[in-house]
Design an enzyme around this catalytic site. Structure first.
Site, PDB file in Angstrom:
ATOM      1  N   ILE A 194      33.202   3.570   8.768  1.00 17.60           N
ATOM      2  CA  ILE A 194      32.405   3.164   9.938  1.00 17.60           C
ATOM      3  C   ILE A 194      30.967   2.857   9.524  1.00 17.60           C
ATOM      4  CG2 ILE A 194      31.444   3.923  12.164  1.00 17.60           C
ATOM      5  CD1 ILE A 194      33.985   5.466  12.663  1.00 17.60           C
ATOM      6  N   GLU A 213      24.154   9.207   2.578  1.00 19.12           N
ATOM      7  CA  GLU A 213      25.503   9.679   2.244  1.00 19.12           C
ATOM      8  C   GLU A 213      25.405  10.991   1.469  1.00 19.12           C
ATOM      9  OE1 GLU A 213      28.841   9.013   2.714  1.00 19.12           O
ATOM     10  OE2 GLU A 213      29.181  10.638   1.290  1.00 19.12           O
ATOM     11  N   VAL A 247      21.329  16.255   4.446  1.00 15.09           N
ATOM     12  CA  VAL A 247      20.622  16.012   5.707  1.00 15.09           C
ATOM     13  C   VAL A 247      20.146  17.346   6.288  1.00 15.09           C
ATOM     14  CG1 VAL A 247      20.884  15.167   8.085  1.00 15.09           C
ATOM     15  CG2 VAL A 247      21.894  13.891   6.187  1.00 15.09           C
ATOM     16  N   ARG A 282      36.114  11.981  11.623  1.00  9.50           N
ATOM     17  CA  ARG A 282      36.607  12.200  12.989  1.00  9.50           C
ATOM     18  C   ARG A 282      37.443  13.479  13.048  1.00  9.50           C
ATOM     19  NH1 ARG A 282      35.939   8.111  16.367  1.00  9.50           N
ATOM     20  NH2 ARG A 282      37.824   8.524  17.574  1.00  9.50           N
ATOM     21  N   ALA A 330      45.078   2.998  12.358  1.00 11.56           N
ATOM     22  CA  ALA A 330      45.904   2.539  13.466  1.00 11.56           C
ATOM     23  C   ALA A 330      47.330   2.229  13.001  1.00 11.56           C
ATOM     24  CB  ALA A 330      45.271   1.310  14.104  1.00 11.56           C
ATOM     25  N   HIS A 454      48.492 -23.558  -3.908  1.00 13.60           N
ATOM     26  CA  HIS A 454      47.204 -23.942  -4.497  1.00 13.60           C
ATOM     27  C   HIS A 454      46.483 -24.913  -3.576  1.00 13.60           C
ATOM     28  CE1 HIS A 454      44.177 -24.912  -7.456  1.00 13.60           C
ATOM     29  NE2 HIS A 454      44.378 -26.202  -7.163  1.00 13.60           N
TER      30      HIS A 454
END
Ligand code: FAD
Ligand code: NAI
Length: 475
Positions: A194, A213, A247, A282, A330, A454
């Site tokens: 994402i 990151e 972080v 997630r 998915a 091609h």
């Protein structure tokens, strides 16, 4: 009086709606319950994928790519396009239209396949005679009883501890897909799928994008050589990715947001931005399912525990997609949905986890199937590698997009294809050939001997297969 069904699917995302359609095709009296609401409170089946995931993100990637082409690449073709502007509201409205087409498409498919659709939240009440009692709470309250239950309740964005999403300044994937104006400075935490896709959208539209990151390696799950090539391209585009950061405090400010972090060298830094997208993975979603009522077992991540066949801890209760183990994709959810419906019918539904393709829809696109070179080394497998650059491919030159390569990894003894990795134009489409080849246990030589049109990008696939045997023709 409760309505009786052979199969009740809870969740109408790609796992759930596809499972419902397949179950109905197999002759089962099937219901699908989904609670997603569109802007007007009406049903919007399709789940994360359709509403705030795969589909809207690809719509924005397309719009922003057109914008970038008009600004940066039309001139090479002799096209003058001055004063190119992006009407963000129109771009978002188009995206919403694409989402709606997909929502409507699923409602049509339910009708066509005689799947009974219930708009609302489905939850377990109890084990009942003839299966399980499921309550639907929504526009209309209903009680259903299903002999088989398929849970496909998906996942939600993970939030940073102590930093809730407000979808105004601190955005999940949902807010990231409806930012009303191009932010001057955009920060993202997490340079996974994402982070890179949404970072690309807003960078192309003019935002100054920085992605923080935590891991020291860029796209650690991707083949190293491919990840390096992609990183070079992103650097060139001005998509800034800082690796190995820790972080710290994230605070909302008058102007937006400020993020304290320690960089890879241990230096304390601060990043100020108008908006922050948190894209750090997630978490499986079982909120409101009332799994406890029937004793449905969850693991410590909150995922529903299933075996290889998607059977849960309860008889005749199945679970598929993001709410169970495995990649959150998915097409993985869909494959599991089909396989479960077929198993309920006594057939041998099958999902091959070794041939699930991955695609990151950036520019260049990144796509792969099978094992990476680093995985083969770790597994002690003797392999041969072959690469072919798009720079040497006629179609890529004609397109004006020669970034990247196709890479084949084949067993050193049998020549069986063990992995194919692509960074470059239309990698998302090219990877299908590799998936088919691996499903059929093809050798690199098989692909090398097949006639490819091609000029086409797929010739780079053939040439990479030839490269395994060190006999490329065009490089
Ligand atoms: P979901 O799609 O999450 O669907 C679950 C549905 O169940 C939802 O509609 C939810 O409202 C409903 N629900 C939940 N609980 C209940 C309940 N109790 N009662 C009734 N309904 C309920 N994957 C790809 O393969 N390709 C991509 O390009 C891609 N892009 C993505 C981009 C973004 C920004 C994001 C966030 C994800 C993306 N994904 C992509 C991942 C993909 O969206 C998921 O893997 C996929 O949607 C999972 O499908 P699912 O059916 O398991 O769950
Ligand atoms: P991700 O797992 O792809 O990436 C998360 C990144 O965040 C990782 O690189 C991780 O190291 C980093 N991270 C985690 N915690 C952190 C922290 N505290 N500080 C800094 N960095 C941190 O997850 P993402 O991008 O949120 O996407 C979720 C899932 O959605 C994907 O794994 C994928 O399954 C699916 N998806 C698929 C797409 C596709 O197929 N094209 C597109 C978008 C999402």
């Amino acid at each position: 009086m409760s309505k009786q069904f052979d199969v009740i699917v809870i969740g109408g995302g790609p796992g759930g709606y596809i499972a419902a359609i397949r179950a109905a095709q197999l002759g089962f009296n099937t219901a699908c319950i989904d609670e997603w609401k569109n802007g007007k409170g009406g049903p919007a089946p399709g789940g994360t994928c359709t509403n705030v995931g795969c589909i809207p993100s690809k719509a924005l990637l397309q719009s922003s790519e057109h914008f970038e082409h008009a600004n940066k690449h039309f001139a090479e073709h002799g096209i003058t396009a001055s004063d190119v502007k992006m009407d963000v509201a129109k771009m978002l409205a188009r995206k919403d239209g694409v989402v709606k087409q997909n929502n409507d498409g699923i409602l049509y498919l339910f009708k066509k396949n005689k799947v009974s659709f219930f708009h609302g939240r489905g939850s377990f009440v109890k084990a009942a005679e003839g299966g399980y009692e499921i309550k639907v709470a929504g526009a209309a309250e209903e009680t259903l009883v299903g002999k088989h239950i398929i849970v496909a309740t998906g996942s939600n964005a993970r939030q940073l501890p102590g930093v809730p999403f407000d979808e105004e300044t601190v955005l999940s994937n949902d807010g990231a897909l409806r930012v009303g104006a191009v932010p001057k400075k955009l920060a993202l935490i997490g340079s996974g799928v994402i982070g890179l896709e949404m970072g690309s959208v807003w960078r192309r539209l003019g935002a100054d994008v920085t992605i923080l990151e935590g891991l020291p390696t860029f796209l650690g799950a991707v083949d190293e050589q491919i990840a390096k090539e992609a990183k070079k391209a992103f650097d060139k585009q001005g998509l800034k990715v800082e690796l190995g950061v820790k972080v710290g405090e994230v605070a909302k400010t008058k102007a937006g947001v400020s993020i304290d972090y320690t960089d890879a060298k241990g230096e304390a830094k601060k990043l100020e931005a108008d908006k922050l997208i948190v894209s750090i993975g997630r978490v499986p979603n079982t909120v409101g399912l009332n799994a406890e009522a029937v004793g449905l077992k969850l693991d410590d991540r909150g995922a529903i525990v299933v075996d290889d066949e998607c059977k849960t801890s309860l008889p005749n209760v199945w679970a598929v997609g993001d709410v169970v183990r495995g990649p959150m994709l998915a097409h993985k959810a869909e494959e599991e949905g089909v396989a479960v419906a077929e198993r309920i019918a006594g057939q041998h539904g099958h999902v091959n986890f070794n041939t699930i393709p991955w695609v990151i829809y950036t520019s260049p696109e990144i796509a792969w199937v099978g094992r990476t070179e680093q995985q083969l080394k770790a597994d002690g497998v003797k392999y041969k590698a072959g690469t072919f650059p798009f720079l040497a491919n006629g179609r890529a030159r004609a397109l004006g997009d020669t970034t990247g390569m196709v890479k084949f990894l084949a067993d050193a003894t049998t020549d069986e294809i063990l992995g194919v990795h692509i960074v470059g134009p239309m990698a998302s489409e090219l990877i299908s050939e590799a998936v088919v080849a691996m499903e059929f246990k093809a050798s690199a030589e098989d692909i090398a001997r097949i006639c490819h049109a091609h000029p086409s990008l797929s010739e780079a696939t053939k040439e990479a297969a030839l490269a395994v045997d060190k006999r490329t023709l065009n490089f």
